[in-house]
Enzyme design. Structure first.
Site, mmCIF file in Angstrom:
data_model
loop_
_atom_site.group_PDB
_atom_site.id
_atom_site.type_symbol
_atom_site.label_atom_id
_atom_site.label_comp_id
_atom_site.label_asym_id
_atom_site.label_seq_id
_atom_site.Cartn_x
_atom_site.Cartn_y
_atom_site.Cartn_z
ATOM 1 N N GLN A 1 0.819 -1.208 0.000
ATOM 2 C CA GLN A 1 0.000 0.000 0.000
ATOM 3 C C GLN A 1 0.852 1.256 0.000
ATOM 4 O O GLN A 1 2.069 1.210 0.189
ATOM 5 C CB GLN A 1 -0.912 -0.002 1.228
ATOM 6 C CG GLN A 1 -0.166 -0.134 2.546
ATOM 7 C CD GLN A 1 -1.090 -0.397 3.730
ATOM 8 O OE1 GLN A 1 -1.187 0.421 4.633
ATOM 9 N NE2 GLN A 1 -1.745 -1.553 3.711
ATOM 10 N N HIS B 1 0.320 5.718 0.992
ATOM 11 C CA HIS B 1 -0.531 6.784 1.514
ATOM 12 C C HIS B 1 -0.224 8.097 0.797
ATOM 13 O O HIS B 1 0.948 8.389 0.521
ATOM 14 C CB HIS B 1 -0.318 6.980 3.020
ATOM 15 C CG HIS B 1 -0.449 5.719 3.811
ATOM 16 N ND1 HIS B 1 -1.583 4.952 3.824
ATOM 17 C CD2 HIS B 1 0.449 5.076 4.620
ATOM 18 C CE1 HIS B 1 -1.408 3.907 4.608
ATOM 19 N NE2 HIS B 1 -0.176 3.954 5.092
ATOM 20 N N GLU C 1 4.081 8.234 8.642
ATOM 21 C CA GLU C 1 4.011 7.403 9.837
ATOM 22 C C GLU C 1 5.386 6.883 10.229
ATOM 23 O O GLU C 1 6.343 6.982 9.464
ATOM 24 C CB GLU C 1 3.058 6.227 9.605
ATOM 25 C CG GLU C 1 3.452 5.331 8.447
ATOM 26 C CD GLU C 1 2.356 4.369 8.056
ATOM 27 O OE1 GLU C 1 1.419 4.155 8.834
ATOM 28 O OE2 GLU C 1 2.438 3.819 6.933
ATOM 29 N N HIS D 1 4.818 0.482 0.820
ATOM 30 C CA HIS D 1 5.283 -0.252 1.997
ATOM 31 C C HIS D 1 4.289 -1.335 2.382
ATOM 32 O O HIS D 1 3.148 -1.360 1.905
ATOM 33 C CB HIS D 1 5.485 0.696 3.171
ATOM 34 C CG HIS D 1 4.215 1.356 3.634
ATOM 35 N ND1 HIS D 1 3.699 2.476 3.010
ATOM 36 C CD2 HIS D 1 3.339 1.053 4.616
ATOM 37 C CE1 HIS D 1 2.578 2.844 3.612
ATOM 38 N NE2 HIS D 1 2.325 1.976 4.579
ATOM 39 N N ARG E 1 -4.411 0.624 -1.738
ATOM 40 C CA ARG E 1 -3.911 -0.742 -1.822
ATOM 41 C C ARG E 1 -3.591 -1.089 -3.271
ATOM 42 O O ARG E 1 -4.398 -0.852 -4.162
ATOM 43 C CB ARG E 1 -4.985 -1.692 -1.267
ATOM 44 C CG ARG E 1 -4.542 -3.119 -1.057
ATOM 45 C CD ARG E 1 -5.713 -3.985 -0.586
ATOM 46 N NE ARG E 1 -6.311 -3.477 0.633
ATOM 47 C CZ ARG E 1 -7.590 -3.102 0.733
ATOM 48 N NH1 ARG E 1 -8.402 -3.172 -0.304
ATOM 49 N NH2 ARG E 1 -8.066 -2.660 1.880
#
Length: 616
Positions: free
Chosen positions: A97, A99, A116, A174, A194
């Site tokens: 996936q 982001h 993150e 990642h 995804r």
């Protein structure tokens, strides 16, 4: 001050395990518990307060009741609560996936993007994570590999163990591998695109959706260089700062901290037990607990034996630098942070046929617009760097001559200063690309680097002792115009036999046409060389002459690393392996004097912007 203990929101995704129930005491009736959202104001799963007068209320209800001052002054720049903290139990592999960043996510999803960090709490013997690509890939190859289920072949698999930390910027492809337990601190977002899911089906019996078009739009397809440390913090960025607390209960059994008016503090207990107290109350904690201390709470003391992550929000980093890479066709304008990473960038047409003043005006106004789009004031910029093709007088800020953009004696620093009232520095564009790779790319950690850019010409940049080599005059090095064949092929500089006349893309195309009678691109030439002996001889001679130029440069400058950039460098080991042989054979002193490594560059078209910004 109130010490708030939080109850998480629980998620039963199909790849999850049961360790959070068995080992961390999470209250959950099901058998599979993939994630617990320990500190969350997200509408998809807010945390609930366990104690004090807000017991039973959600964390967003507490903030609404007490006012946003409980978050601290550093959170004023965020529309929503800034972070989301999780425990993740990956019994099986998570989907591959990516982001989006804030700009794309706010425009297309109505919420923030996601940067993150992962702290590995436990991992199996052969556990690994996917983190970026092994090499730079095109958007077309990315899409094709998603369609053909071959994406895993080009992903970077990183083995992990307990205590490892990975920082994952938005746009980084990642995935968490199986048999890993993770603590995650992220931006307050639930946007995930995804791209690969191992053919699994959801509870409805259907394959889970992929988000290919959106992923193609936001994914960084350049390999990510893993940061080994954010010292003195575990992780540090504009969205969160994470510190590690370790109390062994013996030598170190107590810590006193202070929560200022600037930021709340989140304490996530990874292991152990003990107490946390202030002047009025004492609260017991244990493994798996999540504790929230509001901004301005003052002094607290934590005692016992524990491992914990403490998260706060710092002031937004002020230092931003503008990096401008002027090319014959396009100009790239980027904003770089203190870590030599691009925050945002734009590409515009150079329109080199217009007067230089008009070109500079367009670039300056575009840079101002980019700052405005990012909400950055000019006083946050510490300077601007500009890479220009041709002969550059860095000391006086003048482009003496550039055939690519048809400039002669252009005082670019003075002209750009009318739009950007900050310190401005200039250098040759190839030197900037070399500096970019040396500071943030494949040459990171090396003081002495030479870059050969194999494109329309042969651009070169020399970095010695971490700085651009300029010599005693202007223009720096021009290794592309060293003569490797006496009275050889004519070169664009007007002389004969230069390296550029043999190692540029047009030179390769020329020699292949002579040998075969047909026009081919460099990519087609290297592909044909696998089957056609005549073309194979062309590529062999090309590599040998390139090797001659590289060996000459190495014997003069003695670098520790040679980098190849430009379109032809995409051939990778087809070039690297024979060039390594030529270096071993031709470097003066051989192994005794130290033969440099040779690699391909990794920053692609970002290198010039990053290098220009690094001039400051």
């Amino acid at each position: 001050m109130s010490i708030l203990k939080l109850k998480p929101s629980c998620k039963d995704y199909l790849w999850g395990g049961s360790r959070l129930i068995r080992e961390y005491g999470k209250e959950y009736e099901g058998d599979v518990l993939a994630e617990t959202w320990e500190l969350s104001c997200h509408p998809d799963g807010p945390s609930v307060i366990r104690n004090e007068k807000y017991a039973g209320k959600t964390l967003p209800e507490y903030i609404a009741g007490e006012g946003r001052q409980v978050l601290g002054s550093h959170c004023r720049r965020f529309r929503d609560f800034p972070i989301l903290t999780k425990f993740i139990d990956a019994r099986d592999n998570l989907s591959i996936q990516v982001h989006p960043d804030n700009r794309y996510a706010l425009k297309n999803e109505g919420q923030y993007g996601k940067t993150e960090m992962w702290y590995v709490m436990d991992a199996g013997k052969d556990a690994f994570l996917y983190y970026g690509f092994q090499r730079e890939i095109t958007k077309e190859e990315f899409a094709e590999r998603i369609r053909e289920d071959t994406l895993l072949e080009v992903l970077n698999a990183v083995p992990v163990k307990k205590g490892d930390v990975l920082f994952i910027e938005s746009g980084t492809i990642h995935a968490i591998g199986k048999d890993i337990l993770i603590a995650e601190i992220q931006q307050n977002s639930n946007v995930t695109y995804r791209v690969y899911d191992y053919g699994r089906v959801g509870k409805d019996g259907k394959k889970r959706d992929l988000h290919i078009e959106k992923a193609l739009a936001v994914t960084n397809r350049i390999p990510i260089l893993r940061e080994n440390s954010s010292y003195p913090h575990v992780a540090d960025c504009d969205y969160f700062t994470v510190d590690k607390l370790n109390l062994d209960g013996k030598v170190m059994g107590k810590l006193t901290g202070r929560v200022s008016e600037e930021s709340f503090a989140s304490i996530l207990i990874l292991d152990g037990e003990g107490t946390i107290s202030d002047e009025t109350e004492t609260l017991a904690y244990q493994k798996g607990d999540s504790i929230f201390l509001s901004a301005g709470s003052g002094t607290y003391t934590i005692e016992g034996s524990c491992d914990a992550l403490i998260t706060t929000i710092r002031e937004k980093a002020a230092q931003v630098r503008i990096g401008i890479d002027i090319g014959g066709t396009d100009t790239k304008i980027g904003l770089a942070d203190v870590h030599q990473k691009l925050i945002a960038w734009k590409t515009i047409r150079t329109d080199a046929g217009r007067p230089a003043k008009e070109v500079i005006q367009k670039i300056g106004l575009t840079a101002l617009a980019l700052l405005e789009e990012q909400g950055l004031a000019m006083d946050q910029c510490v300077g601007a760097g500009i890479g220009v093709p041709g002969t550059v007088d860095r000391k006086n800020g003048v482009v003496r001559y550039s055939n690519n953009i048809q400039w002669e004696d252009v005082d670019i620093v003075k002209e750009m200063g009318t739009y950007l009232p900050i310190p401005i520095y200039i250098a040759n564009d190839a030197d900037c690309a070399a500096l970019g790779e040396a500071t943030a790319g494949a040459g990171r950690g090396y003081e002495d680097v030479i870059l050969f850019t194999l494109g329309t010409g042969v651009g070169t940049g020399v970095i010695l002792d971490g700085s651009i080599y300029e010599g005693s005059g202007i223009g720096g090095s021009e290794l592309g115009h060293m003569v490797i064949v006496e009275n050889g092929e004519p070169c664009t500089c007007g002389r004969r036999g230069c390296l550029e006349a043999y190692a540029s893309a047009p030179a390769l195309v020329r020699e292949a046409a002579r040998a075969t009678g047909r026009e081919m691109t460099p990519e087609e030439i290297f592909a044909a060389a696998k089957e056609d002996p005549a073309v194979k001889e062309v590529t062999d001679i090309y590599i040998r002459r390139l090797g001659t130029g590289i060996v000459n440069a190495v014997n003069i400058f003695r670098p520790r690393l040679v980098l190849l950039g430009g379109g032809i460098s995409a051939q990778g080991d087809v070039l690297i392996k024979p060039l390594e042989k030529y270096l071993r054979q031709g470097c003066f002193g051989g192994e005794r004097s130290g033969i440099p490594e040779i690699r391909t560059s990794v920053l692609g078209n970002q290198a010039g912007m990053i290098g220009a910004a690094s001039l400051i």
